[in-house]
Design a protein around this motif. Structure first.
Motif, PDB file in Angstrom:
ATOM      1  N   ASP A   1       5.818   5.588  10.738  1.00 54.42           N
ATOM      2  CA  ASP A   1       5.525   5.481   9.310  1.00 54.42           C
ATOM      3  C   ASP A   1       4.170   6.102   8.977  1.00 54.42           C
ATOM      4  O   ASP A   1       4.026   6.794   7.970  1.00 54.42           O
ATOM      5  N   ALA A   2       3.176   5.893   9.827  1.00 57.01           N
ATOM      6  CA  ALA A   2       1.855   6.489   9.608  1.00 57.01           C
ATOM      7  C   ALA A   2       1.919   8.010   9.750  1.00 57.01           C
ATOM      8  O   ALA A   2       1.306   8.739   8.958  1.00 57.01           O
TER       9      ALA A   2
ATOM     10  N   LEU B   1       4.597   9.865   9.295  1.00 57.35           N
ATOM     11  CA  LEU B   1       5.388  10.353   8.165  1.00 57.35           C
ATOM     12  C   LEU B   1       4.475  10.601   6.964  1.00 57.35           C
ATOM     13  O   LEU B   1       4.551  11.660   6.323  1.00 57.35           O
ATOM     14  N   ALA B   2       3.595   9.653   6.671  1.00 52.08           N
ATOM     15  CA  ALA B   2       2.660   9.806   5.551  1.00 52.08           C
ATOM     16  C   ALA B   2       1.637  10.909   5.830  1.00 52.08           C
ATOM     17  O   ALA B   2       1.311  11.696   4.940  1.00 52.08           O
ATOM     18  N   ARG B   3       1.160  10.971   7.041  1.00 46.01           N
ATOM     19  CA  ARG B   3       0.121  11.944   7.412  1.00 46.01           C
ATOM     20  C   ARG B   3       0.618  13.381   7.420  1.00 46.01           C
ATOM     21  O   ARG B   3      -0.061  14.288   6.944  1.00 46.01           O
ATOM     22  N   HIS B   4       1.825  13.591   7.973  1.00 45.57           N
ATOM     23  CA  HIS B   4       2.336  14.953   8.144  1.00 45.57           C
ATOM     24  C   HIS B   4       3.411  15.338   7.129  1.00 45.57           C
ATOM     25  O   HIS B   4       3.830  16.497   7.100  1.00 45.57           O
ATOM     26  N   GLY B   5       3.879  14.393   6.332  1.00 40.06           N
ATOM     27  CA  GLY B   5       4.892  14.696   5.339  1.00 40.06           C
ATOM     28  C   GLY B   5       6.262  15.004   5.930  1.00 40.06           C
ATOM     29  O   GLY B   5       6.993  15.845   5.413  1.00 40.06           O
TER      30      GLY B   5
ATOM     31  N   SER C   1      10.092  15.059   6.681  1.00 38.62           N
ATOM     32  CA  SER C   1      11.209  14.906   5.741  1.00 38.62           C
ATOM     33  C   SER C   1      12.342  14.060   6.329  1.00 38.62           C
ATOM     34  O   SER C   1      13.347  13.845   5.661  1.00 38.62           O
TER      35      SER C   1
END
Length: 78
Positions: A33-34, A36-40, A42
């Motif tokens: 989850d971290a 996903l937010a950091r690297h975007g 998909s």
């Protein structure tokens, strides 16, 4: 302490690296989850497989310091 995270396919494309060393996470789910937010990324977590030290594991399995974590996205071929 730290873990090594390996990226494959579209995750590698999104990060621009094959791997990185990160602090040992509380959980595999929290780590993804971290990231996903950091690297975007998909790809939702539910669509991935996760492996620790070369073996597929459950998202709730514990993570030890020094582990090698691989997030494996769905792949297609033809």
């Amino acid at each position: 302490m730290s873990v090594t995270v390996l990226y494959f396919a579209s995750l590698r494309d999104a990060t621009g690296v094959a791997s990185e060393i990160l602090p040992t996470p509380v959980s595999l789910a929290a780590l993804y989850d971290a990231l996903l937010a950091r690297h975007g990324f998909s790809i939702a977590r539910e669509r991935l497989r996760v492996a620790v030290d070369g073996a597929f594991v459950d998202w709730n399995d514990p993570v030890a310091d020094g582990a090698e974590i691989a997030f494996i996205p769905p792949v297609s071929g033809g």
